[in-house]
Enzyme design. Structure first.
Site, PDB file in Angstrom:
ATOM      1  N   HIS A  24       1.049  -1.678  -0.026  1.00  0.00           N
ATOM      2  CA  HIS A  24      -0.282  -0.305  -0.192  1.00  0.00           C
ATOM      3  C   HIS A  24       0.591   1.131   0.094  1.00  0.00           C
ATOM      4  O   HIS A  24       2.179   1.251  -0.258  1.00  0.00           O
ATOM      5  CB  HIS A  24      -0.719   0.182   1.105  1.00  0.00           C
ATOM      6  CG  HIS A  24      -2.037  -0.553   1.166  1.00  0.00           C
ATOM      7  ND1 HIS A  24      -3.313  -0.709   0.010  1.00  0.00           N
ATOM      8  CD2 HIS A  24      -2.417  -1.944   1.470  1.00  0.00           C
ATOM      9  CE1 HIS A  24      -4.764  -1.551  -0.121  1.00  0.00           C
ATOM     10  NE2 HIS A  24      -4.046  -2.765   1.016  1.00  0.00           N
ATOM     11  N   ASP A  61       0.461   6.669  -4.669  1.00  0.00           N
ATOM     12  CA  ASP A  61      -0.434   6.261  -5.409  1.00  0.00           C
ATOM     13  C   ASP A  61      -0.735   8.027  -6.788  1.00  0.00           C
ATOM     14  O   ASP A  61      -0.987   7.190  -7.650  1.00  0.00           O
ATOM     15  CB  ASP A  61      -1.834   6.314  -4.116  1.00  0.00           C
ATOM     16  CG  ASP A  61      -2.036   5.042  -3.617  1.00  0.00           C
ATOM     17  OD1 ASP A  61      -1.122   4.285  -3.823  1.00  0.00           O
ATOM     18  OD2 ASP A  61      -3.347   4.178  -2.939  1.00  0.00           O
TER      19      ASP A  61
END
Length: 393
Positions: free
Chosen positions: A138, A168
């Site tokens: 993540h 991200d």
């Protein structure tokens, strides 16, 4: 108004944040984006709170201006639909782990054989190669492995979990769009498409920028609060008397003098020029004392007319209402489809030729399935047969 990317047609197989944020930018700039969604494996963004009238606000924003085709890619008949779409959709965006699209018969080489002009963008945590290519991760993990987290935080408490997803968005989404558009330009020159391998960790690693350059060239290993811009100087946040915060970026001497003068301590300005850590820490301590003499509202008023690179740390609701944000038209009303609308963040890019107005919020799962298949020439009977076979919903 069609938008500058109106000629692009994108098949978007991505979910959650990195891929959808990338395709949101493309759609806002006029590209036709068709989401290929699984009818059996829900995009978790659809259920992420908070909800507005039963719909995830995040999904409604990240997937606006896109159509949705619910297609079970594990069914052999699904390949027929994808092949038909590839006749005029010559960009694919996917976010599966390496090898997943190949197992589905949808890897780059297989689809390139159908459309040699295909631009195929793969966004993953660690890329298509290397020992970590199949490893889960993540945003926090990518920032950690890229070295960024090691010098972002406080010396006595360690790295900070950031409030937004840097790897991200700044990594996967923005670099993905940059690479995709570069491949479009190359295709215009050569007539050939290509496969773009976007690793969020790679891109986060490149964001080390100045610290990374210093380490590689000079061996200067950065740590928390030991750099000019990471808390190692007076460039920092300062608490007000009532517990709010102000940001101070008064690096240049002229700005530093205005800062100290506004606080009634002009004699402190000379300390801002010192490269010595002890002098910087002493200055920070003096500034902390001066800021904590005032409430947040008083500090906002004090610095409103002072060009010293000092600004309040606004809550999100305050930022939305800030006159600069309003003047830049950064919030738009986006149609729901029932005559009402939802406030959303606007595309931040300003083109002199303008951009199309937002068309609709993120679509329901498979909302455009029949429409898309009809455009491909599928008869009503064929569409119903695919639905009975659970290939589509």
């Amino acid at each position: 108004m069609p938008g500058p990317l109106a000629s692009l047609k994108v098949l978007d197989f991505s979910t959650l944040l990195p891929g959808p944020f990338a395709s949101l930018l493309l759609a806002d700039m006029g590209a036709e984006v068709l989401r290929i969604e699984s009818p059996t494996r829900l995009d978790l963004l659809r259920v992420l709170p908070p909800h507005d009238q039963g719909v995830s606000a995040s999904h409604a924003y990240l997937n606006r201006n896109k159509r949705s085709l619910a297609l079970d890619l594990k069914q052999p008949e699904a390949l027929e639909v994808i092949r038909s779409l590839l006749r005029d959709h010559d960009i694919v965006l996917e976010q599966f782990r390496p090898g997943v699209m190949e197992r589905l018969g949808l890897g780059y080489e297989a689809l390139k054989a159908i459309n040699p002009k295909l631009i195929y963008v793969s966004i993953t945590g660690y890329g298509q190669t290397g020992p970590y290519k199949d490893r889960a991760g993540h945003d926090i993990n990518y920032l950690a492995l890229a070295g960024l987290a090691s010098y972002t935080g406080r010396a006595d408490s360690g790295p900070l979990p950031l409030g937004m997803q840097v790897a991200d968005v700044a990594g996967g989404s923005l670099h993905g769009v940059i690479g995709l558009l570069a491949a479009v330009i190359a295709r215009q020159q050569t007539g050939q498409g290509q496969h773009l391998d976007v690793s969020m960790t790679d891109c986060a690693f490149s964001l080390n920028a100045m610290a990374g350059a210093g380490y590689l060239a000079c061996g200067a290993e950065p740590g928390p609060e030991d750099q000019m811009l990471n808390g190692g100087s007076f460039y920092d946040y300062y608490r007000s008397r009532d517990g709010r915060w102000m940001s101070v970026g008064s690096l240049e001497p002229a700005f530093m003098l205005q800062l100290c003068t506004a606080l009634g301590r002009p004699e402190l300005a000379a300390q801002g020029l010192s490269p010595q850590p002890a002098q910087q820490q002493a200055l920070k301590n003096e500034l902390r004392v001066e800021f904590e003499k005032h409430d947040f509202a008083q500090l906002c008023e004090l610095f409103a007319g002072v060009d010293a690179c000092v600004e309040p740390v606004l809550r999100l609701g305050e930022a939305v209402r800030h006159p600069q944000v309003r003047a830049r038209d950064l919030v738009k009303q986006v149609p729901r489809g029932d005559g009402s609308s939802q406030a959303q963040m606007a595309c931040p890019l300003k083109f002199s030729g303008g951009l199309p107005e937002p068309r609709h919020m993120g679509a329901g799962l498979g909302e455009h399935t029949d429409q898309v298949l009809g455009e491909l020439g599928f008869s009503a009977q064929r569409i119903e047969a695919l639905r009975r076979a659970k290939v589509i919903v």
